[in-house]
Write an enzyme that holds these catalytic residues in place. Structure first.
Site, short mmCIF file in Angstrom:
data_model
loop_
_atom_site.label_atom_id
_atom_site.label_comp_id
_atom_site.label_asym_id
_atom_site.label_seq_id
_atom_site.Cartn_x
_atom_site.Cartn_y
_atom_site.Cartn_z
N ILE A 150 -46.77 29.79 -33.72
CA ILE A 150 -46.60 31.10 -33.07
C ILE A 150 -47.85 31.26 -32.21
O ILE A 150 -48.97 31.41 -32.72
CB ILE A 150 -46.45 32.24 -34.09
CG1 ILE A 150 -45.10 32.08 -34.81
CG2 ILE A 150 -46.52 33.60 -33.37
CD1 ILE A 150 -44.77 33.21 -35.76
N PRO A 151 -47.67 31.19 -30.87
CA PRO A 151 -48.79 30.91 -29.97
C PRO A 151 -49.68 32.13 -29.70
O PRO A 151 -49.71 32.65 -28.58
CB PRO A 151 -48.10 30.43 -28.70
CG PRO A 151 -46.77 31.13 -28.72
CD PRO A 151 -46.39 31.29 -30.15
N CYS A 152 -50.44 32.53 -30.71
CA CYS A 152 -51.35 33.66 -30.52
C CYS A 152 -52.48 33.27 -29.57
O CYS A 152 -53.18 34.15 -29.06
CB CYS A 152 -51.89 34.15 -31.86
SG CYS A 152 -52.70 32.88 -32.83
N HIS A 153 -52.64 31.95 -29.31
CA HIS A 153 -53.69 31.54 -28.37
C HIS A 153 -53.33 31.91 -26.93
O HIS A 153 -54.17 31.84 -26.05
CB HIS A 153 -53.94 30.03 -28.49
CG HIS A 153 -52.73 29.18 -28.24
ND1 HIS A 153 -51.79 28.92 -29.22
CD2 HIS A 153 -52.29 28.52 -27.13
CE1 HIS A 153 -50.83 28.15 -28.72
NE2 HIS A 153 -51.10 27.89 -27.45
N ARG A 154 -52.08 32.27 -26.68
CA ARG A 154 -51.67 32.61 -25.31
C ARG A 154 -51.93 34.08 -24.97
O ARG A 154 -51.54 34.54 -23.89
CB ARG A 154 -50.17 32.28 -25.10
CG ARG A 154 -49.92 30.78 -25.17
CD ARG A 154 -48.45 30.40 -25.01
NE ARG A 154 -48.27 29.00 -25.39
CZ ARG A 154 -47.13 28.49 -25.86
NH1 ARG A 154 -46.06 29.25 -25.99
NH2 ARG A 154 -47.07 27.21 -26.17
#
Lengths: 183, 191
Positions: A151-155
């Site tokens: 779940i791309p919380c880095h984006r």
């Protein structure tokens, strides 16, 4: 004394549970390569539940603190999981996140919609979940993402820079560069 | 079924590594717990729920701040006690479910090579027997299942049911006597 018919028939009533019961009790974990390097991933019968870099060595402790279930290592994780880890694209996976608060759950759901190669500001998430003033709480929910990378919380980034990341800004930079979102 | 219950290797494995040891604990006692669950609930789906819940509670007890003492733990009796307590708690907290019905997935056991009277006795299928077992009073049913389905010694049955051994023995013999009356009636009717 030999058993009579009734006793024999009773002895025949013992029944083993179906194999799926064991999966409802125990979770599995595996180690795999990812754009973050080696990661440890735990999953239950409902889906992926926890991800941590292997170097941290905290997967089992953190998973069990939340789920209180036995965690067994497997070298045969579902192919979809290994593929998702290799590419860093967890869009097609199921997750076991029912324990999250509704707020945290909505934040992570919004984060899942950001395509690879793109970034969004924290305010975008806050607005998208109908809580535009909750920017700080959004950051906190992202910082506690149990399944980062997938779940791309880095984006999610700050307007004036990358902002923080659960595994540090260097990891965030590496991931976003790898996805072509930043130079 | 009659398998000697030797918990020592299982407890050793739990001490060695709780999670892989727990898989061994599950493997050793899953039939005991599930059989009690199936006969108590009468429903395969409810029995699965109860079996899973029992082992999860057991695990949570082992990782709690006050875990059971592995030096004195009798794992089979411990698990079966958790199963029955969970069942009674569920009954208290949830809406009451109907008593166990005759439907379950026990296989029919019938040997057509037997002579008719003998075949009638054998026609005492597992399904019918399970149905009559379900009609016994709860304590008698549990005692008969523990004694005659799972082959537990009386002392362990008393421990699981939380009653004196004499009471456990009495539950077993009353339950078995009631089943035997039905059994004879079924056999005579078939003749």
């Amino acid at each position: 004394m030999p058993l009579d018919d009734l006793e024999q028939a009773l002895a025949g009533l013992a029944a083993a549970p179906p194999a799926r019961v064991f999966d409802r009790i125990t979770a599995r974990w595996t180690r795999a390569t990812s754009p973050l390097g080696d990661v440890d991933v735990a999953y239950t019968e409902h889906g992926v539940a926890w991800l941590r870099p292997a170097a941290l060595g905290t997967l089992a402790e953190e998973f069990k603190a939340r789920f209180a279930r036995p965690l067994l290592r497997t070298d045969h994780p579902p192919a979809a999981l290994t593929d998702a880890l290799a590419t860093g694209d967890g869009g097609g996976l199921d997750y076991d996140l029912t324990w999250l608060t509704p707020f945290a759950s909505s934040v992570l759901s919004a984060a899942r919609t950001i395509p690879r190669g793109q970034v969004r500001p924290y305010t975008w998430i806050a607005e998208r979940i109908g809580n535009p003033k909750a920017v700080r709480a959004v950051g906190s929910a992202l910082g506690h993402n149990p399944v980062p990378l997938l779940i791309p919380c880095h984006r999610i980034v700050r307007a004036d820079g990358l902002g923080q990341y659960i595994f540090g800004v260097d990891a965030k930079t590496t991931l976003l560069r790898g996805e072509g979102a930043i130079e | 079924m009659s398998r000697p219950d030797d918990p020592v290797p299982i407890l050793d494995a739990l001490r060695e590594d709780l999670d892989t040891g727990f898989a061994g604990l599950y493997d050793a006692y899953r039939v005991y717990v599930h059989t009690v669950a199936l006969r108590a609930t009468g429903s395969p789906a409810d029995a699965e729920d109860l079996t899973a819940e029992t082992f999860l509670r057991a695990y949570r007890s082992l990782i709690s701040t006050r875990p059971p003492d592995l030096d004195t733990l009798q794992p089979r009796a411990w698990l079966l006690t958790i199963a029955l307590n969970t069942l009674r708690n569920d009954r208290r907290t949830k809406a009451r479910k109907p008593p166990p019905g005759p439907l379950d997935n026990a296989p029919d056991r019938c040997d057509p090579t037997q002579n008719p009277a003998r075949a009638a006795e054998q026609n005492e299928t597992a399904r019918e027997l399970a149905a009559r077992l379900a009609l016994l009073p709860e304590r008698q049913r549990e005692a008969v299942v523990l004694r005659h389905v799972l082959d537990l010694p009386i002392a362990e049955i008393a421990q699981v049911l939380g009653v004196p051994e004499g009471t456990a023995k009495s539950h077993v013999s009353r339950g078995l006597a009631a089943l035997r009356v039905h059994h004879r009636e079924a056999v005579n009717a078939a003749r």
